[in-house]
Scaffold this active site. Structure first.
Site, PDB file in Angstrom:
ATOM      1  N   LEU A  89      46.083 -77.409 -67.409  1.00 30.60           N
ATOM      2  CA  LEU A  89      46.198 -76.243 -66.526  1.00 30.60           C
ATOM      3  C   LEU A  89      46.787 -75.048 -67.263  1.00 30.60           C
ATOM      4  O   LEU A  89      46.606 -73.908 -66.832  1.00 30.60           O
ATOM      5  CB  LEU A  89      47.052 -76.586 -65.301  1.00 30.60           C
ATOM      6  CG  LEU A  89      46.434 -77.603 -64.338  1.00 30.60           C
ATOM      7  CD1 LEU A  89      47.390 -77.916 -63.198  1.00 30.60           C
ATOM      8  CD2 LEU A  89      45.102 -77.115 -63.790  1.00 30.60           C
ATOM      9  N   HIS A 130      49.711 -87.178 -71.707  1.00 30.47           N
ATOM     10  CA  HIS A 130      49.567 -85.717 -71.729  1.00 30.47           C
ATOM     11  C   HIS A 130      50.792 -85.045 -71.097  1.00 30.47           C
ATOM     12  O   HIS A 130      51.363 -84.114 -71.663  1.00 30.47           O
ATOM     13  CB  HIS A 130      48.277 -85.351 -70.986  1.00 30.47           C
ATOM     14  CG  HIS A 130      47.996 -83.881 -70.897  1.00 30.47           C
ATOM     15  ND1 HIS A 130      46.902 -83.298 -71.494  1.00 30.47           N
ATOM     16  CD2 HIS A 130      48.661 -82.875 -70.264  1.00 30.47           C
ATOM     17  CE1 HIS A 130      46.925 -81.992 -71.246  1.00 30.47           C
ATOM     18  NE2 HIS A 130      47.976 -81.717 -70.498  1.00 30.47           N
ATOM     19  N   GLU A 131      51.204 -85.557 -69.931  1.00 32.54           N
ATOM     20  CA  GLU A 131      52.324 -84.911 -69.227  1.00 32.54           C
ATOM     21  C   GLU A 131      53.644 -85.160 -69.943  1.00 32.54           C
ATOM     22  O   GLU A 131      54.493 -84.270 -70.012  1.00 32.54           O
ATOM     23  CB  GLU A 131      52.394 -85.379 -67.763  1.00 32.54           C
ATOM     24  CG  GLU A 131      51.158 -85.101 -66.923  1.00 32.54           C
ATOM     25  CD  GLU A 131      50.635 -83.678 -67.014  1.00 32.54           C
ATOM     26  OE1 GLU A 131      51.421 -82.748 -67.275  1.00 32.54           O
ATOM     27  OE2 GLU A 131      49.414 -83.497 -66.853  1.00 32.54           O
ATOM     28  N   HIS A 134      54.214 -82.737 -72.666  1.00 28.96           N
ATOM     29  CA  HIS A 134      54.702 -81.412 -72.248  1.00 28.96           C
ATOM     30  C   HIS A 134      56.236 -81.373 -72.241  1.00 28.96           C
ATOM     31  O   HIS A 134      56.831 -80.333 -72.518  1.00 28.96           O
ATOM     32  CB  HIS A 134      54.201 -81.069 -70.838  1.00 28.96           C
ATOM     33  CG  HIS A 134      52.826 -80.474 -70.790  1.00 28.96           C
ATOM     34  ND1 HIS A 134      52.497 -79.305 -71.435  1.00 28.96           N
ATOM     35  CD2 HIS A 134      51.696 -80.873 -70.149  1.00 28.96           C
ATOM     36  CE1 HIS A 134      51.217 -79.013 -71.194  1.00 28.96           C
ATOM     37  NE2 HIS A 134      50.703 -79.959 -70.421  1.00 28.96           N
TER      38      HIS A 134
HETATM   39 ZN    ZN Z   1      48.820 -79.994 -69.760  1.00 25.64          ZN
END
Ligand code: ZN
Length: 164
Positions: A89, A130-131, A134
């Site tokens: 996003l 992926h998260e 972050h």
């Molecule tokens: Zn991302």
């Protein structure tokens, strides 16, 4: 509940290390509700708190099986490999090929303050990796194989599910 502004690639906050959350306070609950609303509003399958400008170790994921809220997630086991397309996003309109573990085990604190362990495979494993990245200031484009691609509006409809 409110939608929060998503931070985009190039924003320095996406490169910072998020801090552990010591306890689930009313403020943290509001943040989690806002993160879920923001993720669903953007048709994402995952969102990490730094993507809305908050350097706390919180991620939300929904790969189509209902929302998962993870506070202080820690991946404790990985197995196998999967190679596939990924989006984010924070990089709208882009996609790239990333190899991830095919299975992960993750430990985390839930919204109720209890500790949980979850096993994820395939898309869920990819979203968890992926998260969690972050939270450590990493973005999937750092390990994309080949080039990031522009996704057309048509592709985007199909790939919306994989924006995280
Ligand atoms: Zn991302």
């Amino acid at each position: 509940m409110a939608t929060r502004n998503i931070r985009y690639d190039g924003d320095p906050i996406l490169r910072k290390i998020s801090k552990a959350v010591p306890a689930v306070t009313p403020r943290i609950r509001v943040l989690i509700e806002d993160m879920l609303e923001t993720m669903y509003g953007a048709n994402g399958v995952g969102l990490a708190a730094p993507q809305v400008g908050i350097l706390k170790r919180i991620v939300v994921i929904d790969v189509g099986e209902g929302p998962i809220v993870m506070i202080n997630p820690k991946i404790t086991r990985t197995e196998g490999e999967q190679t596939g397309d990924e989006g984010c996003l924070s990089l709208p309109g882009k996609a790239g090929t990333v190899t991830r573990p095919n299975e992960v085990t993750v430990q985390f604190m839930g919204e109720d303050g209890e500790y949980y362990e979850l096993e994820g495979t395939e898309l869920l494993a990819r979203a968890i990796c992926h998260e969690c990245d972050h939270l450590d200031g990493k973005i999937y484009k750092d390990f994309v194989e080949g080039e990031l691609r522009d996704v057309t509006a048509e592709d985007e409809e199909e790939e919306e599910e994989e924006q995280a």
